[in-house]
Design a protein around this motif. Structure first.
Motif, PDB file in Angstrom:
ATOM      1  N   ARG A 268       0.786   3.633 -53.757  1.00 15.77           N
ATOM      2  CA  ARG A 268       0.799   2.863 -52.537  1.00 15.77           C
ATOM      3  C   ARG A 268      -0.390   2.828 -51.959  1.00 15.77           C
ATOM      4  NH1 ARG A 268       4.884  -0.488 -52.020  1.00 15.77           N
ATOM      5  NH2 ARG A 268       7.072   0.369 -52.536  1.00 15.77           N
ATOM      6  N   ARG A 269      -0.707   1.836 -51.758  1.00 13.24           N
ATOM      7  CA  ARG A 269      -2.560   1.786 -50.853  1.00 13.24           C
ATOM      8  C   ARG A 269      -2.481   2.455 -49.752  1.00 13.24           C
ATOM      9  NH1 ARG A 269      -3.816  -4.686 -51.706  1.00 13.24           N
ATOM     10  NH2 ARG A 269      -1.521  -4.559 -50.557  1.00 13.24           N
ATOM     11  N   LYS A 270      -3.645   2.915 -49.154  1.00 13.09           N
ATOM     12  CA  LYS A 270      -3.577   3.364 -48.117  1.00 13.09           C
ATOM     13  C   LYS A 270      -4.455   2.747 -47.053  1.00 13.09           C
ATOM     14  CE  LYS A 270      -4.003   8.407 -50.168  1.00 13.09           C
ATOM     15  NZ  LYS A 270      -5.034   9.194 -50.382  1.00 13.09           N
ATOM     16  N   LEU A 271      -4.315   2.720 -45.735  1.00 15.19           N
ATOM     17  CA  LEU A 271      -5.099   2.124 -44.864  1.00 15.19           C
ATOM     18  C   LEU A 271      -5.753   3.310 -43.857  1.00 15.19           C
ATOM     19  CD1 LEU A 271      -5.630  -0.098 -42.869  1.00 15.19           C
ATOM     20  CD2 LEU A 271      -3.483   0.434 -41.457  1.00 15.19           C
ATOM     21  N   PHE A 272      -6.906   2.811 -43.962  1.00 12.75           N
ATOM     22  CA  PHE A 272      -7.825   3.704 -43.131  1.00 12.75           C
ATOM     23  C   PHE A 272      -8.582   3.122 -41.925  1.00 12.75           C
ATOM     24  CE2 PHE A 272      -7.787   6.152 -46.767  1.00 12.75           C
ATOM     25  CZ  PHE A 272      -7.479   7.265 -46.492  1.00 12.75           C
ATOM     26  N   ASP A 273      -8.026   2.886 -40.766  1.00 12.20           N
ATOM     27  CA  ASP A 273      -8.433   2.092 -39.643  1.00 12.20           C
ATOM     28  C   ASP A 273      -8.403   0.749 -40.136  1.00 12.20           C
ATOM     29  OD1 ASP A 273      -8.758   4.274 -38.088  1.00 12.20           O
ATOM     30  OD2 ASP A 273     -10.637   4.761 -38.601  1.00 12.20           O
ATOM     31  N   GLY A 274      -9.622  -0.227 -40.209  1.00 13.91           N
ATOM     32  CA  GLY A 274      -9.336  -1.443 -40.457  1.00 13.91           C
ATOM     33  C   GLY A 274      -9.677  -1.550 -42.294  1.00 13.91           C
ATOM     34  N   ASN A 275      -9.932  -0.373 -42.721  1.00 14.08           N
ATOM     35  CA  ASN A 275     -10.359  -0.549 -44.387  1.00 14.08           C
ATOM     36  C   ASN A 275      -8.854  -0.123 -45.432  1.00 14.08           C
ATOM     37  OD1 ASN A 275     -12.978  -1.121 -43.827  1.00 14.08           O
ATOM     38  ND2 ASN A 275     -13.266   0.634 -42.953  1.00 14.08           N
ATOM     39  N   VAL A 276      -8.858  -0.664 -46.435  1.00 13.28           N
ATOM     40  CA  VAL A 276      -7.924  -0.386 -47.378  1.00 13.28           C
ATOM     41  C   VAL A 276      -8.469   0.275 -48.673  1.00 13.28           C
ATOM     42  CG1 VAL A 276      -6.039  -1.030 -48.724  1.00 13.28           C
ATOM     43  CG2 VAL A 276      -6.307  -2.113 -46.599  1.00 13.28           C
ATOM     44  N   PHE A 277      -8.030   1.604 -48.978  1.00 10.39           N
ATOM     45  CA  PHE A 277      -8.508   2.055 -50.229  1.00 10.39           C
ATOM     46  C   PHE A 277      -7.802   3.399 -50.459  1.00 10.39           C
ATOM     47  CE2 PHE A 277     -11.608   3.739 -46.886  1.00 10.39           C
ATOM     48  CZ  PHE A 277     -11.107   4.910 -47.137  1.00 10.39           C
ATOM     49  N   GLY A 278      -7.918   3.674 -51.870  1.00 17.16           N
ATOM     50  CA  GLY A 278      -7.263   4.860 -52.187  1.00 17.16           C
ATOM     51  C   GLY A 278      -5.783   4.648 -52.355  1.00 17.16           C
ATOM     52  N   ASN A 279      -5.038   5.737 -53.015  1.00 15.62           N
ATOM     53  CA  ASN A 279      -3.498   5.554 -53.406  1.00 15.62           C
ATOM     54  C   ASN A 279      -2.998   6.662 -52.838  1.00 15.62           C
ATOM     55  OD1 ASN A 279      -3.142   2.571 -54.527  1.00 15.62           O
ATOM     56  ND2 ASN A 279      -4.830   3.551 -55.504  1.00 15.62           N
ATOM     57  N   ALA A 280      -1.597   6.706 -52.591  1.00 14.32           N
ATOM     58  CA  ALA A 280      -0.715   7.917 -52.292  1.00 14.32           C
ATOM     59  C   ALA A 280      -0.886   8.756 -53.589  1.00 14.32           C
ATOM     60  CB  ALA A 280       0.799   7.572 -52.066  1.00 14.32           C
ATOM     61  N   PRO A 281      -0.803  10.164 -53.384  1.00 16.41           N
ATOM     62  CA  PRO A 281      -0.083  10.732 -52.148  1.00 16.41           C
ATOM     63  C   PRO A 281      -1.147  10.835 -50.853  1.00 16.41           C
ATOM     64  CG  PRO A 281      -0.739  12.613 -53.766  1.00 16.41           C
ATOM     65  CD  PRO A 281      -0.655  11.085 -54.318  1.00 16.41           C
ATOM     66  N   LEU A 282      -0.470  11.075 -49.711  1.00 15.24           N
ATOM     67  CA  LEU A 282      -1.547  10.809 -48.598  1.00 15.24           C
ATOM     68  C   LEU A 282      -1.463  12.289 -47.786  1.00 15.24           C
ATOM     69  CD1 LEU A 282      -1.583   8.255 -45.787  1.00 15.24           C
ATOM     70  CD2 LEU A 282      -1.284  10.589 -45.118  1.00 15.24           C
ATOM     71  N   SER A 283      -2.384  12.734 -47.809  1.00  9.46           N
ATOM     72  CA  SER A 283      -2.467  14.256 -47.099  1.00  9.46           C
ATOM     73  C   SER A 283      -3.361  14.262 -45.899  1.00  9.46           C
ATOM     74  CB  SER A 283      -2.575  15.300 -48.176  1.00  9.46           C
ATOM     75  OG  SER A 283      -2.638  16.339 -47.528  1.00  9.46           O
ATOM     76  N   ALA A 284      -3.055  14.309 -44.925  1.00 11.35           N
ATOM     77  CA  ALA A 284      -3.817  14.346 -43.394  1.00 11.35           C
ATOM     78  C   ALA A 284      -3.906  15.596 -42.545  1.00 11.35           C
ATOM     79  CB  ALA A 284      -3.713  12.941 -42.866  1.00 11.35           C
ATOM     80  N   GLU A 285      -4.789  15.838 -41.905  1.00 12.83           N
ATOM     81  CA  GLU A 285      -4.807  16.867 -40.786  1.00 12.83           C
ATOM     82  C   GLU A 285      -5.735  16.241 -39.494  1.00 12.83           C
ATOM     83  OE1 GLU A 285      -7.087  20.183 -41.429  1.00 12.83           O
ATOM     84  OE2 GLU A 285      -8.164  19.376 -42.950  1.00 12.83           O
ATOM     85  N   ILE A 286      -5.197  16.868 -38.517  1.00 16.17           N
ATOM     86  CA  ILE A 286      -6.021  16.533 -37.406  1.00 16.17           C
ATOM     87  C   ILE A 286      -7.035  17.300 -36.943  1.00 16.17           C
ATOM     88  CG2 ILE A 286      -4.603  17.821 -35.608  1.00 16.17           C
ATOM     89  CD1 ILE A 286      -5.923  14.074 -35.236  1.00 16.17           C
TER      90      ILE A 286
END
Length: 306
Positions: A268-286
């Motif tokens: 699955r494609r990833k959204l980063f603010d107004g840009n789309v790049f990369g694919n799942a898995p998604l791993s994020a932290e604050i």
């Protein structure tokens, strides 16, 4: 802020010409008031990252993105990548969605946004970090990424949020739910999902309040999962999100956490603010209070008013 020197990184193609209009307004206002500034323009996707990195290395105290949320995301990524935590970041909205401006109460009118920038105060905000990039507003999978990919590729006559509305309608017809594994601060659960939003701010998608209570200064990520909702129901429910009235729908789940991992059955494609790049898995932290931002003097968040 009278003592600052401003480096503007401007996307000339933003908003079907609004970027060029913004350049003229910046020249007019800052020259008249004798501010020290410089404007550079991006020439291709990703160029804003490199320009921002160089601006940090050159010691500019205030680096301003001019364009849409995609431009904002590139400039912010450049600053974060080289550790520009001591410079101040600003934004002049000249794009399609402009949700960074909405969330921080920066005027959407470019003239007013420039005036606000020159009298701004500083506020440190949280930034999200994913393994493939940083985000100030959102990262996500499925529906939000597909909508933005269509909006970015659009070349018709529509402008502004209307482009995103068109992209939403196109995307809804193609949506399929799939099982995801959601790991929130180490706690695992599984569910079907058509969309996963990982938010740091309340607004995305040109004014949708997917998580109305999201705040960029609370040290938390806000997760919204649209589960196996029918296309017809999704079509009727999404407009309610402009006023945050979708909250409480049985097929929409909300979570808060400091770290999230999302595993999917298929890429699955990833959204980063107004840009789309990369694919799942998604791993994020604050990353709490990771960036100093120039915001209106009277900035408030809804929860501050309780």
């Amino acid at each position: 802020m009278d003592s600052l020197k401003y480096k503007f990184i401007l996307n000339p193609t933003a908003g079907k010409g609004k970027g060029q209009t913004a350049a003229a307004l910046i020249m007019e206002q800052l020259s008249a008031q004798k501010y020290e500034f410089e404007i550079v323009q991006t020439t291709e996707a990703g160029h804003g990252i490199d320009l921002a990195k160089q601006a940090v290395r050159d010691g500019w105290p205030a680096i301003i993105a001019v364009g849409g949320d995609g431009t904002m995301g590139e400039v912010m990524n450049g600053i974060m990548t080289v550790g520009g935590h001591d410079c101040h970041f600003g934004f002049i909205p000249a794009g399609t969605g402009n949700d960074f401006a909405r969330s921080l109460q920066i005027p959407l009118d470019m003239n007013e946004a420039i005036k606000t920038l020159l009298t701004a105060k500083t506020k440190r905000i949280d930034i999200g970090k994913e393994r493939e990039g940083y985000f100030a507003i959102i990262t996500g999978l499925g529906f939000p990424a597909d909508v933005m990919a269509k909006a970015n590729a659009y070349r018709g006559v529509l402008k502004g949020p209307a482009v995103i509305t068109w992209s939403v309608l196109k995307t809804i017809h193609e949506l399929r739910a799939e099982a995801i594994e959601l790991i929130l601060d180490g706690q695992k659960q599984e569910m079907p999902a058509k969309a996963v939003f990982v938010l740091n701010m309340p607004f995305t998608g040109g004014g949708l309040q997917i998580v109305p209570t999201a705040r960029p200064d609370d040290g938390l990520l806000d997760i919204c999962v649209i589960k196996n909702m029918s296309k017809a129901d999704l079509f009727l429910t999404l407009p309610k999100a402009y006023k945050g009235k979708h909250v409480g729908h049985p097929d929409i789940a909300f979570f808060r956490c400091r770290q999230v991992t999302i595993n999917t059955e298929h890429p699955r494609r990833k959204l980063f603010d107004g840009n789309v790049f990369g694919n799942a898995p998604l791993s994020a932290e604050i990353l709490p209070e990771a960036l100093s931002v120039l915001v209106p003097q009277d900035l408030t968040f809804s929860s501050d008013e309780k």
